[in-house]
Design a protein around this motif. Structure first.
Motif, PDB file in Angstrom:
ATOM      1  N   PHE A 123       0.844  -1.192   0.000  1.00  0.00           N
ATOM      2  CA  PHE A 123       0.000   0.000   0.000  1.00  0.00           C
ATOM      3  C   PHE A 123       0.877   1.239   0.000  1.00  0.00           C
ATOM      4  O   PHE A 123       1.913   1.283   0.654  1.00  0.00           O
TER       5      PHE A 123
ATOM      6  N   PHE B 209      -3.250   6.595  -6.390  1.00  0.00           N
ATOM      7  CA  PHE B 209      -4.608   6.959  -5.979  1.00  0.00           C
ATOM      8  C   PHE B 209      -5.570   6.901  -7.159  1.00  0.00           C
ATOM      9  O   PHE B 209      -5.241   7.319  -8.261  1.00  0.00           O
ATOM     10  N   HIS B 210      -6.770   6.371  -6.873  1.00  0.00           N
ATOM     11  CA  HIS B 210      -7.855   6.363  -7.853  1.00  0.00           C
ATOM     12  C   HIS B 210      -9.145   6.713  -7.134  1.00  0.00           C
ATOM     13  O   HIS B 210      -9.442   6.154  -6.077  1.00  0.00           O
TER      14      HIS B 210
ATOM     15  N   VAL C 264      -5.881   6.877 -12.912  1.00  0.00           N
ATOM     16  CA  VAL C 264      -5.107   6.659 -11.703  1.00  0.00           C
ATOM     17  C   VAL C 264      -4.014   7.728 -11.649  1.00  0.00           C
ATOM     18  O   VAL C 264      -3.513   8.171 -12.683  1.00  0.00           O
TER      19      VAL C 264
ATOM     20  N   THR D 143      -0.360   9.066  -9.628  1.00  0.00           N
ATOM     21  CA  THR D 143       0.779   8.630  -8.836  1.00  0.00           C
ATOM     22  C   THR D 143       1.636   9.827  -8.462  1.00  0.00           C
ATOM     23  O   THR D 143       1.753  10.778  -9.226  1.00  0.00           O
TER      24      THR D 143
ATOM     25  N   PHE E 149      -8.973  -2.706 -11.514  1.00  0.00           N
ATOM     26  CA  PHE E 149      -7.988  -2.226 -10.554  1.00  0.00           C
ATOM     27  C   PHE E 149      -6.762  -1.772 -11.327  1.00  0.00           C
ATOM     28  O   PHE E 149      -6.622  -2.060 -12.523  1.00  0.00           O
TER      29      PHE E 149
ATOM     30  N   THR F  39      -2.352  -1.238 -11.356  1.00  0.00           N
ATOM     31  CA  THR F  39      -1.053  -1.622 -10.786  1.00  0.00           C
ATOM     32  C   THR F  39       0.001  -0.621 -11.244  1.00  0.00           C
ATOM     33  O   THR F  39      -0.128  -0.013 -12.308  1.00  0.00           O
TER      34      THR F  39
ATOM     35  N   TYR G  89       2.895  -1.790  -6.668  1.00  0.00           N
ATOM     36  CA  TYR G  89       1.776  -1.262  -5.901  1.00  0.00           C
ATOM     37  C   TYR G  89       0.496  -1.453  -6.696  1.00  0.00           C
ATOM     38  O   TYR G  89       0.526  -1.611  -7.914  1.00  0.00           O
TER      39      TYR G  89
ATOM     40  N   THR H  21      -4.001  -0.383  -6.591  1.00  0.00           N
ATOM     41  CA  THR H  21      -5.121   0.306  -5.958  1.00  0.00           C
ATOM     42  C   THR H  21      -6.398  -0.137  -6.653  1.00  0.00           C
ATOM     43  O   THR H  21      -6.393  -0.302  -7.873  1.00  0.00           O
ATOM     44  N   PRO H  22      -7.448  -0.405  -5.920  1.00  0.00           N
ATOM     45  CA  PRO H  22      -7.540  -0.382  -4.467  1.00  0.00           C
ATOM     46  C   PRO H  22      -7.073  -1.708  -3.861  1.00  0.00           C
ATOM     47  O   PRO H  22      -7.165  -2.752  -4.493  1.00  0.00           O
TER      48      PRO H  22
END
Length: 142
Positions: free
Chosen positions: A6, A11-12, A28, A30, A81, A83, A92, A94-95
């Motif tokens: 995490f 962030f999304h 997304v 970053t 999602f 990556t 990493y 999200t989510p």
């Protein structure tokens, strides 16, 4: 699915509603420096495509955004999602939940007319208070 780390640097914010008649974007963000980013991808599937499809973003894009056209690819819902892999090997997503597992977002593609009709009914339906007798004293009517 593998475990991911995490970070608040990926962030999304999901859209509140997606319509089945309009192009929508999945984006997304970053906070990692571009020089540190190896790749950013979106993984998505729909009720028509049961397996995840990877959409790799252009490496030096100013925005990591994917446009989906439901008129060209009709579906009832989309699950997705993101990556992000760094040059140092860190990955990493999200989510994700508190244990590091990916928790894909599922959004139903709604008919705009039905959505707005239901939204209007929420605001125009009489409340129980409105169905009682008048709250004004009878002397105010004279």
């Amino acid at each position: 699915m593998p475990e991911f780390s995490f970070t608040p640097k990926v962030f999304h914010q999901p859209a509140r509603v997606l319509f089945n008649s309009r192009i929508f974007e999945l984006e997304v963000f970053t906070d990692f420096p571009k020089k540190d980013v190896k790749e950013v991808s979106l993984f998505y599937k729909t009720n028509v495509h049961s397996r995840y499809i990877e959409y790799p973003f252009k490496h030096n894009a100013k925005r990591y955004v994917f446009s989906y056209n439901p008129k060209e690819q009709p579906a009832n819902y989309i699950t997705y999602f993101f990556t992000l892999a760094l040059n140092n090997g860190a990955v990493y997503a999200t989510p994700i939940d508190s244990s590091g597992m990916v928790t894909p977002i599922t959004k139903y593609l709604l008919n705009p007319a039905e959505y707005y009709k239901k939204s209007c009914l929420l605001y125009t339906s009489p409340s129980p208070r409105d169905q009682r007798g008048s709250r004004m004293p009878s002397s105010a009517w004279k």
